[in-house]
Design an enzyme around this catalytic site. Structure first.
Site, PDB file in Angstrom:
ATOM      1  CG  HIS A 216     -40.123  29.626  10.493  1.00 35.95           C
ATOM      2  ND1 HIS A 216     -41.407  30.125  10.503  1.00 35.95           N
ATOM      3  CD2 HIS A 216     -39.337  30.652  10.120  1.00 35.95           C
ATOM      4  CE1 HIS A 216     -41.395  31.397  10.188  1.00 35.95           C
ATOM      5  NE2 HIS A 216     -40.153  31.751   9.946  1.00 35.95           N
ATOM      6  CE1 TYR A 220     -39.311  34.393   6.312  1.00 42.64           C
ATOM      7  CE2 TYR A 220     -38.676  32.697   7.853  1.00 42.64           C
ATOM      8  CZ  TYR A 220     -39.265  33.915   7.590  1.00 42.64           C
ATOM      9  OH  TYR A 220     -39.820  34.648   8.602  1.00 42.64           O
ATOM     10  CG  HIS A 367     -49.656  34.345   9.401  1.00 39.39           C
ATOM     11  ND1 HIS A 367     -49.024  35.528   9.092  1.00 39.39           N
ATOM     12  CD2 HIS A 367     -48.672  33.403   9.483  1.00 39.39           C
ATOM     13  CE1 HIS A 367     -47.717  35.310   8.997  1.00 39.39           C
ATOM     14  NE2 HIS A 367     -47.481  34.031   9.219  1.00 39.39           N
ATOM     15  CG  PHE A 368     -51.039  29.363   6.527  1.00 43.90           C
ATOM     16  CD1 PHE A 368     -51.735  28.786   5.491  1.00 43.90           C
ATOM     17  CD2 PHE A 368     -51.180  28.830   7.802  1.00 43.90           C
ATOM     18  CE1 PHE A 368     -52.570  27.718   5.709  1.00 43.90           C
ATOM     19  CE2 PHE A 368     -52.026  27.752   8.033  1.00 43.90           C
ATOM     20  CZ  PHE A 368     -52.723  27.198   6.975  1.00 43.90           C
ATOM     21  CG  HIS A 369     -55.199  30.791   3.380  1.00 45.95           C
ATOM     22  ND1 HIS A 369     -55.273  29.978   4.481  1.00 45.95           N
ATOM     23  CD2 HIS A 369     -55.433  29.981   2.302  1.00 45.95           C
ATOM     24  CE1 HIS A 369     -55.551  28.735   4.105  1.00 45.95           C
ATOM     25  NE2 HIS A 369     -55.651  28.707   2.779  1.00 45.95           N
ATOM     26  NE  ARG A 432     -53.809  25.562  11.995  1.00 48.39           N
ATOM     27  CZ  ARG A 432     -52.508  25.548  11.677  1.00 48.39           C
ATOM     28  NH1 ARG A 432     -51.607  26.036  12.518  1.00 48.39           N
ATOM     29  NH2 ARG A 432     -52.100  25.065  10.528  1.00 48.39           N
ATOM     30  NE  ARG A 433     -53.747  21.688  10.442  1.00 53.71           N
ATOM     31  CZ  ARG A 433     -52.473  21.378  10.562  1.00 53.71           C
ATOM     32  NH1 ARG A 433     -51.978  21.080  11.720  1.00 53.71           N
ATOM     33  NH2 ARG A 433     -51.703  21.349   9.510  1.00 53.71           N
TER      34      ARG A 433
HETATM   35 FE1  HAS Z   1     -45.583  32.900   9.402  1.00 47.12          FE
HETATM   36  C1  HAS Z   1     -47.244  30.480  11.244  1.00 47.12           C
HETATM   37  C2  HAS Z   1     -44.312  34.223  12.281  1.00 47.12           C
HETATM   38  C3  HAS Z   1     -43.764  35.187   7.561  1.00 47.12           C
HETATM   39  C4  HAS Z   1     -46.199  31.092   6.555  1.00 47.12           C
HETATM   40  N1  HAS Z   1     -46.556  31.132   8.982  1.00 47.12           N
HETATM   41  C5  HAS Z   1     -47.189  30.298   9.878  1.00 47.12           C
HETATM   42  C6  HAS Z   1     -47.742  29.187   9.172  1.00 47.12           C
HETATM   43  C7  HAS Z   1     -47.405  29.341   7.846  1.00 47.12           C
HETATM   44  C8  HAS Z   1     -46.672  30.572   7.749  1.00 47.12           C
HETATM   45  C9  HAS Z   1     -47.723  28.376   6.725  1.00 47.12           C
HETATM   46  O1  HAS Z   1     -44.020  33.390  15.215  1.00 47.12           O
HETATM   47  C10 HAS Z   1     -48.593  28.076   9.801  1.00 47.12           C
HETATM   48  C11 HAS Z   1     -47.852  26.829  10.043  1.00 47.12           C
HETATM   49  C12 HAS Z   1     -48.787  25.792  10.630  1.00 47.12           C
HETATM   50  O2  HAS Z   1     -49.413  25.058   9.843  1.00 47.12           O
HETATM   51  O3  HAS Z   1     -48.923  25.744  11.850  1.00 47.12           O
HETATM   52  N2  HAS Z   1     -44.332  34.449   9.849  1.00 47.12           N
HETATM   53  C13 HAS Z   1     -43.950  34.833  11.082  1.00 47.12           C
HETATM   54  C14 HAS Z   1     -43.068  35.987  10.981  1.00 47.12           C
HETATM   55  C15 HAS Z   1     -42.932  36.272   9.648  1.00 47.12           C
HETATM   56  C16 HAS Z   1     -43.708  35.285   8.946  1.00 47.12           C
HETATM   57  C17 HAS Z   1     -42.425  36.723  12.115  1.00 47.12           C
HETATM   58  N3  HAS Z   1     -45.100  33.111   7.448  1.00 47.12           N
HETATM   59  C18 HAS Z   1     -44.336  34.107   6.899  1.00 47.12           C
HETATM   60  C19 HAS Z   1     -44.191  33.895   5.485  1.00 47.12           C
HETATM   61  C20 HAS Z   1     -44.874  32.733   5.204  1.00 47.12           C
HETATM   62  C21 HAS Z   1     -45.441  32.266   6.446  1.00 47.12           C
HETATM   63  C22 HAS Z   1     -43.418  34.788   4.563  1.00 47.12           C
HETATM   64  C23 HAS Z   1     -45.063  32.017   3.933  1.00 47.12           C
HETATM   65  C24 HAS Z   1     -44.563  32.367   2.781  1.00 47.12           C
HETATM   66  N4  HAS Z   1     -45.775  32.458  11.366  1.00 47.12           N
HETATM   67  C25 HAS Z   1     -45.131  33.109  12.386  1.00 47.12           C
HETATM   68  C26 HAS Z   1     -45.439  32.421  13.664  1.00 47.12           C
HETATM   69  C27 HAS Z   1     -46.263  31.354  13.368  1.00 47.12           C
HETATM   70  C28 HAS Z   1     -46.458  31.403  11.925  1.00 47.12           C
HETATM   71  C29 HAS Z   1     -44.957  32.744  15.003  1.00 47.12           C
HETATM   72  C30 HAS Z   1     -46.820  30.303  14.343  1.00 47.12           C
HETATM   73  C31 HAS Z   1     -48.152  30.681  14.838  1.00 47.12           C
HETATM   74  C32 HAS Z   1     -48.712  29.586  15.721  1.00 47.12           C
HETATM   75  O4  HAS Z   1     -48.851  29.832  16.924  1.00 47.12           O
HETATM   76  O5  HAS Z   1     -49.006  28.479  15.245  1.00 47.12           O
HETATM   77  C33 HAS Z   1     -42.054  37.367   9.050  1.00 47.12           C
HETATM   78  O6  HAS Z   1     -41.143  36.789   8.155  1.00 47.12           O
HETATM   79  C34 HAS Z   1     -42.834  38.462   8.377  1.00 47.12           C
HETATM   80  C35 HAS Z   1     -41.937  39.621   7.962  1.00 47.12           C
HETATM   81  C36 HAS Z   1     -42.594  40.456   6.914  1.00 47.12           C
HETATM   82  C37 HAS Z   1     -42.633  41.799   6.896  1.00 47.12           C
HETATM   83  C38 HAS Z   1     -43.338  42.502   5.755  1.00 47.12           C
HETATM   84  C39 HAS Z   1     -42.386  43.223   4.795  1.00 47.12           C
HETATM   85  C40 HAS Z   1     -43.149  43.765   3.628  1.00 47.12           C
HETATM   86  C41 HAS Z   1     -42.726  43.751   2.328  1.00 47.12           C
HETATM   87  C42 HAS Z   1     -43.635  44.272   1.240  1.00 47.12           C
HETATM   88  C43 HAS Z   1     -43.357  45.705   0.907  1.00 47.12           C
HETATM   89  C44 HAS Z   1     -44.375  46.214  -0.046  1.00 47.12           C
HETATM   90  C45 HAS Z   1     -44.131  47.080  -1.050  1.00 47.12           C
HETATM   91  C46 HAS Z   1     -45.237  47.484  -1.949  1.00 47.12           C
HETATM   92  C47 HAS Z   1     -42.802  47.627  -1.320  1.00 47.12           C
HETATM   93  C48 HAS Z   1     -42.021  42.618   7.955  1.00 47.12           C
HETATM   94  C49 HAS Z   1     -41.405  43.210   1.925  1.00 47.12           C
HETATM   95  C50 HAS Z   1     -45.545  48.935  -1.711  1.00 47.12           C
HETATM   96  C51 HAS Z   1     -46.285  49.472  -2.854  1.00 47.12           C
HETATM   97  C52 HAS Z   1     -47.161  50.461  -2.798  1.00 47.12           C
HETATM   98  C53 HAS Z   1     -47.845  50.844  -4.031  1.00 47.12           C
HETATM   99  C54 HAS Z   1     -47.507  51.177  -1.543  1.00 47.12           C
END
Ligand code: HAS
Length: 543
Positions: A216, A220, A367-369, A432-433
């Site tokens: 995990h 990050y 999700h991860f793509h 998946r997979r």
């Molecule tokens: Fe995830 C599975 C939960 C973030 C990558 N995640 C994965 C896997 C990968 C991955 C690779 O709880 C699969 C692993 C495998 O092979 O099995 N993930 C989360 C949560 C977050 C999260 C709670 N993941 C990421 C990030 C990754 C990533 C970042 C890669 C870089 N994930 C999970 C969970 C699994 C999971 C479970 C397991 C699922 C399972 O059952 O297998 C959080 O960190 C997300 C928080 C993000 C936000 C968004 C904030 C938005 C921002 C952009 C603002 C935009 C602006 C532009 C300002 C709350 C900062 C505006 C402009 C305009 C013009 C309007």
């Protein structure tokens, strides 16, 4: 930055983009196989390609790019690297490269078809685990190089707050160092003795837990360098200021604290871990969402504050004042926009009940793509457009902005089809997979096929986008006009408060991090060791 530092950074980027190319080829082939569009010749297996895709892109491209970028950033903000730091950096690079070459050869020889998570009881050649060790130990040396340089700057500038980028680089590598201890323990104490045959069995639950203790925070480790670009580089490119240096540092400290003790949210469906510990780690997972929300807030504030003096009116007037034609901005910006649905998907995954629906389905792949393969990757591409010419003593011409933006649009379209189809068909239950199968023509599985074709179409568009990207980057490295391209570094807004020194109290933050890890993991790990079911002998003959 100095020529020597540029050289060190550049060699990392070269390996990163070679890995990107090879990983993309494997990715394209596997999506075509999966949708039934092609069959592979010469006994090449689907899982072999999937392993190559995951390892080359998830582990090699990211790690080399990140370290190359951080080294350049540190050299820019704290001055030319000390001899000691540079030596550490080169040693790290050589070890990582040796590990990568060995690992990739084994994957290509079908001796390590264990996917990037290398879950036991799948067993690879022992040398694959040795290769992983080299990669990890090498990255530690690079981490020490960054710490050494930071420490040197602090010594020379007693009592001063460090440059924001260098602080962020230290947190990123600290996170990596603490996280990789888990995978190092698992590889050295479990996988190597088991795969060499020194012990007969392996404790599967423990190995998976140690993997996710690392897995995990790994995500990050990918994300934070993109955040460095969003916080520090983007404000300069759009002609604005960093909204708050202190807020940016606080969000990074929160990542250090909360991104490690949360691995169980990947194991919510794993038997053998009591619900209480899963619950605790889910609560901590929701804590690690907060610094991302802070980041979103800070970015909106930066955009708005930059737009107002340029005459932006109303709630969203600033939108029109952003430099949409600038490839250095456009690629990361599309990454940010994609991160909004991507993050929402993460919150769904982390919610225990919903995880029961999506776990091990193509939803997770979707999700991860969006996260790593879009938000992070597009940001890395955006960085490359200026970093590569900066390092090679060339400039970024106007026409490259145009092609860079086409690249970003192609990426977004490809990902819309690929990741969109993955999300939807995942909700219908497609696992998946899995290689091409209709499960004996089961109507559900037959119904998934059109989505898999959409995935393959999206994957093909992404492949074209990669070729365009590599063409542009080669042009920037070798043929663009000579000159000096800016290394954009933003400054904090004058009205913002200075960052308090407390944020650089490493003893405190490392102490709290270790405390949280011990709370979240000690008892479950003791249980796993005490009540270990009979271990598995391992299975290396699956394919
Ligand atoms: Fe995830 C599975 C939960 C973030 C990558 N995640 C994965 C896997 C990968 C991955 C690779 O709880 C699969 C692993 C495998 O092979 O099995 N993930 C989360 C949560 C977050 C999260 C709670 N993941 C990421 C990030 C990754 C990533 C970042 C890669 C870089 N994930 C999970 C969970 C699994 C999971 C479970 C397991 C699922 C399972 O059952 O297998 C959080 O960190 C997300 C928080 C993000 C936000 C968004 C904030 C938005 C921002 C952009 C603002 C935009 C602006 C532009 C300002 C709350 C900062 C505006 C402009 C305009 C013009 C309007």
């Amino acid at each position: 930055i100095s020529r020597q530092d540029a050289h060190l950074s550049l060699v990392h980027l070269v390996i990163a983009f070679v890995a990107l190319f090879l990983g993309a080829v494997a990715g394209l082939l596997q999506t075509l196989v999966r949708s039934g569009s092609i069959t592979l010749p010469a006994g090449i297996g689907y899982y072999q390609l999937l392993t190559a895709h995951g390892v080359l892109l998830g582990l090699v491209f990211t790690t080399f790019f990140i370290i190359g970028f951080l080294i350049a950033g540190l050299s820019k903000t704290t001055g030319t690297l000390t001899v000691k730091a540079r030596r550490l950096g080169w040693s790290g690079f050589l070890l990582m490269t040796a590990g990568t070459i060995l690992g990739v050869i084994l994957v290509l020889l079908n001796k390590a078809t264990v996917l990037y998570t290398f879950y036991a009881p799948l067993q690879a050649s022992p040398w694959f685990y040795v290769a992983l060790t080299l990669l990890v130990v090498g990255s530690w040396l690079s981490g020490f190089a960054i710490f050494q340089q930071y420490y040197h700057w602090k010594k020379e500038n007693k009592g001063e707050i460090s440059p924001l980028l260098s602080f962020m680089a230290v947190i990123t590598m600290l996170l990596w160092l603490i996280a990789t201890l888990g995978v190092a323990a698992s590889v050295l104490l479990q996988f190597i003795p088991w795969s060499f045959g020194w012990v007969d069995t392996i404790n599967i639950l423990l190995s998976r837990t140690l993997f996710w203790y690392f897995g995990h925070p790994l995500v990050y480790f990918w994300l934070l360098p993109a955040y460095i670009c969003w916080y520090v580089i983007i404000p300069k490119i759009i002609g604005g200021k960093i909204f708050s240096d202190a807020l940016a540092r606080l969000s990074f400290v929160m990542f250090l604290l909360f991104s490690i003790p949360v691995g169980f949210h990947h194991q919510l469906l794993e038997s053998g871990i009591s619900p209480f510990w899963k619950f605790l780690q889910v609560v901590l997972t929701f804590m690690v969402i907060i610094p991302s929300l802070m980041t979103a807030f800070s970015l909106f504030a930066t955009f708005e504050l930059t737009g107002r003096p340029k005459g932006a009116k109303g709630l969203f007037g600033w939108f029109k004042k952003l430099p949409w034609k600038d490839a250095r901005f456009f690629a990361p910006m599309v990454g940010m926009l994609i991160f909004i649905p991507a993050g929402a998907g993460g919150i769904i995954n982390a919610s225990n009940q919903m995880n029961q629906v999506v776990h091990n389905t193509l939803w997770v792949t979707g999700h991860f793509h969006l996260t790593v393969a879009s938000s992070v990757a597009l940001t890395f591409f955006g960085i490359s457009y200026w970093l590569i010419p900066h390092l090679t003593g060339r400039t970024l011409p106007k026409k490259v902005h145009l092609f860079g933006n086409i690249q970003t649009i192609l990426w977004a379209i490809g990902m819309f089809f690929m990741s969109g189809a993955m999300h939807v068909v995942g909700l219908f239950g497609a696992p998946r997979r899995t290689a091409y199968t209709t499960y004996g023509d089961h109507p559900d599985a037959v119904g998934w096929m059109s989505y898999k074709v959409a995935m393959a179409v999206g994957g093909s568009i992404l492949f074209i986008a990669i070729i365009l990207l590599l063409g542009l980057l080669s042009y920037l490295a070798f043929f663009a006009p000579k000159g000096s391209e800016e290394f954009p570094i933003g400054e904090a807004a004058a009205e913002s408060e200075k960052a308090p020194a407390l944020l650089e109290n490493w003893k405190l933050w490392i102490g709290v991090t270790v405390f949280l890890i011990l709370v979240a993991y000690t008892i479950p790990v003791i249980n796993m060791i005490e009540h270990a079911p009979p271990g598995s002998p391992g299975f290396n003959n699956l394919w």
